[in-house]
Scaffold this active site. Structure first.
Site, mmCIF file in Angstrom:
data_model
loop_
_atom_site.group_PDB
_atom_site.id
_atom_site.type_symbol
_atom_site.label_atom_id
_atom_site.label_comp_id
_atom_site.label_asym_id
_atom_site.label_seq_id
_atom_site.Cartn_x
_atom_site.Cartn_y
_atom_site.Cartn_z
ATOM 1 N N GLY A 1 -13.754 -33.349 -22.549
ATOM 2 C CA GLY A 1 -15.102 -33.770 -22.099
ATOM 3 C C GLY A 1 -15.620 -32.502 -21.196
ATOM 4 N N GLU B 1 -10.880 -9.748 -41.076
ATOM 5 C CA GLU B 1 -9.729 -9.596 -42.127
ATOM 6 C C GLU B 1 -9.824 -10.665 -43.145
ATOM 7 O OE1 GLU B 1 -6.168 -8.381 -40.711
ATOM 8 O OE2 GLU B 1 -6.673 -7.896 -38.583
#
Ligand code: CAA
Length: 391
Positions: free
Chosen positions: A349, A373
């Site tokens: 939260g 990559e």
């Protein structure tokens, strides 16, 4: 073969690390605890983790993919993956620096360079005196790597190199660049690989990217203007550059897959600690069932994808091409890293979202694992091509 014969042989699948690798993992975990405490500061201050990388070098972590005769420890890909999960669980900027240095530069030099070249560059690379960077991408060639335009024209005993490389990890810190450049018109066979040293005239560091995550890792442009590259800095043969680039990326993707495992593990640990701390008066967990289900799914996927990473690493250590397996490992692990970091922010939260702990940083750091990559869709393409290739 009889059923008795099967029962009496050791089983193929071994789901635990050897005692030596467990010891190495614990050693790296110790390094991470001792030297990577500045991860949040590297991110906040956009500061390269120089001390942490140098400490890693002193402990031998920048030479795991180099042969012993060249000053390496020859530990290979599986050990490197185990190491990178530990480092990235704490600091991704240190993690990607070491991953690129080991899996994209040292591995490439070890596999494709001749002995004289190895003797020239490895002494500086294995000690961390020099860091390495891998220069493939350009403004108009990211996913379509073969579209690169940087060119190297042969003139007698040298090449003259011109072009600009983009999104280069460790760009401003590296002293050695592996550069892929065009030496001929053929889309694939016209690409060659070179080693270029930063100190050479015409080599410059261009703009530095402002990034969502991995902020301690400098990502820059590398500009090459009339750089005279001696012919003995060509890696392997002219025209082999694209094969070298993609073969090397099979190993590099395992580094990023391991980074993703580290991020996922760190996020799962935050969720576990948060849920375990919520107890009722009788000391029983009060976590809602949906939160527990999320935790359960993430933890199961982490274990499953770690085996995908280890499988590909073991194949690569055996000298077997593992393009499909590495792409599976990277695409699954990087998506998990994002899912786990998102869940950590949601479950924790406001505390998770506001940067009071690592959750918000993990969420930002996870995003790039699905991009560099080879983006996730490129991994899916590699997997599909592997599955559909005639056997
Ligand atoms: N190993 C060896 N050879 C390989 C190979 C591999 N893994 N993959 C392909 N090849 C060979 C093929 O066999 C083929 O050779 P032949 O012509 O002799 O058959 C040749 O390379 C061309 O292959 P493709 O036809 O598959 O080439 P393509 O143009 O279709 O491209 C691609 C394939 C998968 C899309 C490729 O361009 C790719 O991987 N793109 C993503 C690029 C990428 O990952 N960039 C990362 C940048 S580096 C980075 O991010 C590092 C960092 O800073 C952290």
């Amino acid at each position: 073969m009889s059923t008795t014969a099967v029962a009496n042989v050791p089983q193929v699948a071994d789901f635990v690390l050897s005692p030596e690798l467990i010891q190495f993992r614990d050693f790296v975990r110790g390094y991470a605890q001792q030297h990577l405490g500045g991860a949040a500061a590297y991110d906040a201050e956009v500061k390269f983790p120089r001390d942490a990388v140098q400490a890693a070098a002193q402990l031998g972590l920048l030479r795991t993919t180099v042969a012993k005769e060249h000053g390496g420890s020859a530990m290979g890909n599986l050990a490197s993956c185990v190491m990178l999960e530990e480092i990235n669980a704490v600091c991704v900027s240190t993690g990607v620096t070491i991953s690129v240095h080991n899996s994209l530069v040292n591995s490439l030099l070890g596999k494709w360079c001749n002995d004289a070249q190895k003797r020239r560059w490895f002494p500086k690379l294995v000690t961390g005196e020099w860091l390495g960077a891998y220069c493939l991408s350009e403004a108009f060639s990211g996913s379509d790597a073969a579209a690169l335009r940087c060119e190297a024209k042969r003139q007698g005993d040298h090449y003259v190199m011109n072009g600009a490389k983009l999104w280069i990890t460790t760009g401003s810190e590296a002293q050695l660049f592996v550069v892929f450049a065009r030496t001929g018109p053929d889309r694939i066979k016209g690409i060659s690989a070179f080693v270029v040293e930063k100190s050479w005239p015409g080599v410059g560091v261009g703009k530095k990217e402002r990034k969502l995550g991995l902020r301690g890792s400098p990502t820059t442009e590398i500009v090459l203007e009339n750089v005279v590259v001696p012919a003995d800095c060509l890696v392997a043969q002219e025209g082999q550059g694209f094969t070298i680039a993609l073969d090397t990326l099979d190993g590099g993707r395992l580094g990023i897959a391991s980074q993703s495992l580290g991020i996922a593990r760190a996020a799962i640990d935050l969720i576990k600690a948060h849920l375990a701390a919520q107890l009722d008066a009788k000391g029983r967990p009060t976590a809602t069932q949906p939160d527990q289900w999320q935790l359960a799914d993430l933890a199961a996927d982490l274990d499953a994808y770690r085996f995908l990473v280890w499988r590909a690493a073991i194949l690569r250590d055996q000298g077997v091409r593992c393009s499909t397996e590495a792409a599976m490992a990277k695409s699954c692990a990087s998506r998990l890293a994002n899912r786990a970091a998102r869940a950590a922010v949601s479950i924790l939260g406001p505390v998770g979202a506001s940067g009071q702990n690592a959750a918000e940083r993990l969420l930002r750091d996870a995003r790039i694992t699905e991009i560099y990559e080879g983006a996730t869709d490129i991994q899916r393409l590699v997997i599909a091509r592997g599955l559909l290739a005639p056997s």
